[in-house]
Design a protein around this motif. Structure first.
Motif, short mmCIF file in Angstrom:
data_model
loop_
_atom_site.label_atom_id
_atom_site.label_comp_id
_atom_site.label_asym_id
_atom_site.label_seq_id
_atom_site.Cartn_x
_atom_site.Cartn_y
_atom_site.Cartn_z
N LEU A 211 -156.18 -41.77 4.06
CA LEU A 211 -156.21 -40.70 3.07
C LEU A 211 -155.88 -41.23 1.68
N THR A 212 -154.86 -42.08 1.60
CA THR A 212 -154.43 -42.62 0.31
C THR A 212 -155.56 -43.39 -0.35
N ARG A 213 -156.30 -44.15 0.46
CA ARG A 213 -157.41 -44.93 -0.08
C ARG A 213 -158.50 -44.00 -0.64
N ILE A 214 -158.78 -42.93 0.07
CA ILE A 214 -159.78 -41.97 -0.41
C ILE A 214 -159.32 -41.35 -1.73
N ALA A 215 -158.05 -40.95 -1.79
CA ALA A 215 -157.51 -40.34 -3.01
C ALA A 215 -157.55 -41.32 -4.18
N LEU A 216 -157.19 -42.55 -3.92
CA LEU A 216 -157.19 -43.57 -4.97
C LEU A 216 -158.60 -43.79 -5.50
N ASN A 217 -159.56 -43.90 -4.61
CA ASN A 217 -160.95 -44.09 -5.03
C ASN A 217 -161.46 -42.88 -5.82
N GLU A 218 -161.11 -41.68 -5.37
CA GLU A 218 -161.55 -40.47 -6.06
C GLU A 218 -160.96 -40.41 -7.47
N ALA A 219 -159.67 -40.73 -7.59
CA ALA A 219 -159.01 -40.69 -8.90
C ALA A 219 -159.58 -41.74 -9.83
N LEU A 220 -159.78 -42.95 -9.33
CA LEU A 220 -160.31 -44.02 -10.16
C LEU A 220 -161.74 -43.74 -10.60
N THR A 221 -162.52 -43.13 -9.71
CA THR A 221 -163.89 -42.77 -10.07
C THR A 221 -163.91 -41.80 -11.24
N ARG A 222 -163.00 -40.83 -11.21
CA ARG A 222 -162.92 -39.85 -12.30
C ARG A 222 -162.52 -40.52 -13.61
N ILE A 223 -161.59 -41.45 -13.53
CA ILE A 223 -161.13 -42.13 -14.74
C ILE A 223 -162.25 -42.98 -15.32
N ARG A 224 -163.01 -43.64 -14.46
CA ARG A 224 -164.10 -44.49 -14.93
C ARG A 224 -165.18 -43.68 -15.62
N LYS A 225 -165.39 -42.47 -15.16
CA LYS A 225 -166.36 -41.60 -15.81
C LYS A 225 -165.86 -41.11 -17.16
N ARG A 226 -164.54 -41.08 -17.29
CA ARG A 226 -163.92 -40.53 -18.49
C ARG A 226 -163.85 -41.55 -19.62
N ARG A 227 -163.70 -42.83 -19.27
CA ARG A 227 -163.55 -43.85 -20.31
C ARG A 227 -164.00 -45.20 -19.75
N PRO A 228 -164.32 -46.16 -20.62
CA PRO A 228 -164.65 -47.51 -20.16
C PRO A 228 -163.43 -48.14 -19.50
N VAL A 229 -163.70 -48.93 -18.50
CA VAL A 229 -162.59 -49.56 -17.76
C VAL A 229 -162.38 -50.98 -18.24
N ALA A 230 -161.17 -51.29 -18.65
CA ALA A 230 -160.85 -52.66 -19.03
C ALA A 230 -160.69 -53.49 -17.77
N GLU A 231 -161.06 -54.75 -17.87
CA GLU A 231 -160.88 -55.63 -16.74
C GLU A 231 -159.38 -55.77 -16.47
N LEU A 232 -159.02 -55.83 -15.17
CA LEU A 232 -157.61 -55.95 -14.80
C LEU A 232 -157.00 -57.20 -15.39
N GLU A 233 -157.80 -58.28 -15.43
CA GLU A 233 -157.26 -59.52 -16.00
C GLU A 233 -156.90 -59.33 -17.47
#
Length: 233
Positions: A85-107
């Motif tokens: 469940l946590t993995r699904i929630a994390l993916n869902e949240a990150l997907t929304r954030i990526r749609k909202r703004r450009p994603v900086a590389e983690l590095e």
């Protein structure tokens, strides 16, 4: 997978997750509600950590449950149901954030944090006035800690929430975030360093009360998910 939701007049609070999942696969409403209430706190914290918005975090949690309970046939039991469940929630949240703004590389974020020298976030030396009611003091302390977490870079926030708040192991955290255990240790060290001056010394016992998702909010989430699942069926 379509679920025909069946009402059950059985108390399932003491059942193991595996038993509840088996009943949920048969459309057992009580089992679905029990699993929702059991996982609400963790999922809300994870979603809130990514989105930094209560309303959007609730939407993420609801969508997570709908996706999970309509795709239970894809849950093979190789990991804990809560981990799945946590993995699904994390993916869902990150997907929304990526749609909202450009994603900086983690590095890049790591380099930026390192360039900042792990500077400690400063807080007032006195968190509550003398003689303040204990409950009010706890509320103020929790709010301050939540604000401090919100100020952490995203890659540090996620590790901090999963490790120090949800108390996942290093290996579990690494698996959830698809990073190496050594990276988890590094990011956790940096996150703690950013917060430690006024936070760890004064508020370390208050971590369990962060981002509460209980009471009527927890009940409402179960109602909304069951209603959605009925609609899906």
């Amino acid at each position: 997978m379509h679920l025909a939701i069946l009402r059950q007049q059985v108390d399932l609070d003491g059942h193991r997750d595996e038993e509840l999942v088996a009943l949920a696969r048969q459309g057992g409403e009580n089992a679905i509600r029990a699993l929702i209430k059991r996982n609400n706190q963790r999922l809300f914290r994870v979603a809130r950590t990514v989105t930094r918005d209560d309303a959007e975090a609730e939407d993420v949690v609801q969508e997570t449950y709908v996706k999970a309970f309509t795709r239970l046939d894809s849950f093979k039991g190789d990991a804990l149901f809560s981990t799945w469940l946590t993995r699904i929630a994390l993916n869902e949240a990150l997907t929304r954030i990526r749609k909202r703004r450009p994603v900086a590389e983690l590095e890049e974020l790591d380099v930026a944090a390192a360039a900042n020298g792990g500077q400690v976030i400063m807080f007032p030396t006195s968190l509550t006035p003398p003689g303040a009611d204990a409950e009010l003091a706890r509320g103020q302390a929790r709010e301050l800690l939540e604000q401090a977490i919100d100020e952490l870079p995203e890659i540090f926030r996620l590790v901090f929430i999963l490790r120090d708040v949800e108390e996942m192991s290093i290996e579990e955290t690494a698996a959830q975030l698809s990073i190496k255990p050594e990276t988890v240790k590094t990011r956790l060290f940096r996150a703690r360093r950013l917060m430690r001056t006024a936070i760890e010394r004064r508020l370390s016992t208050g971590f369990a009360e962060l981002f509460p998702f209980n009471g009527w909010r927890c009940e409402r989430m179960a109602d909304r998910v069951v209603e959605r699942l009925r609609g899906e069926a």
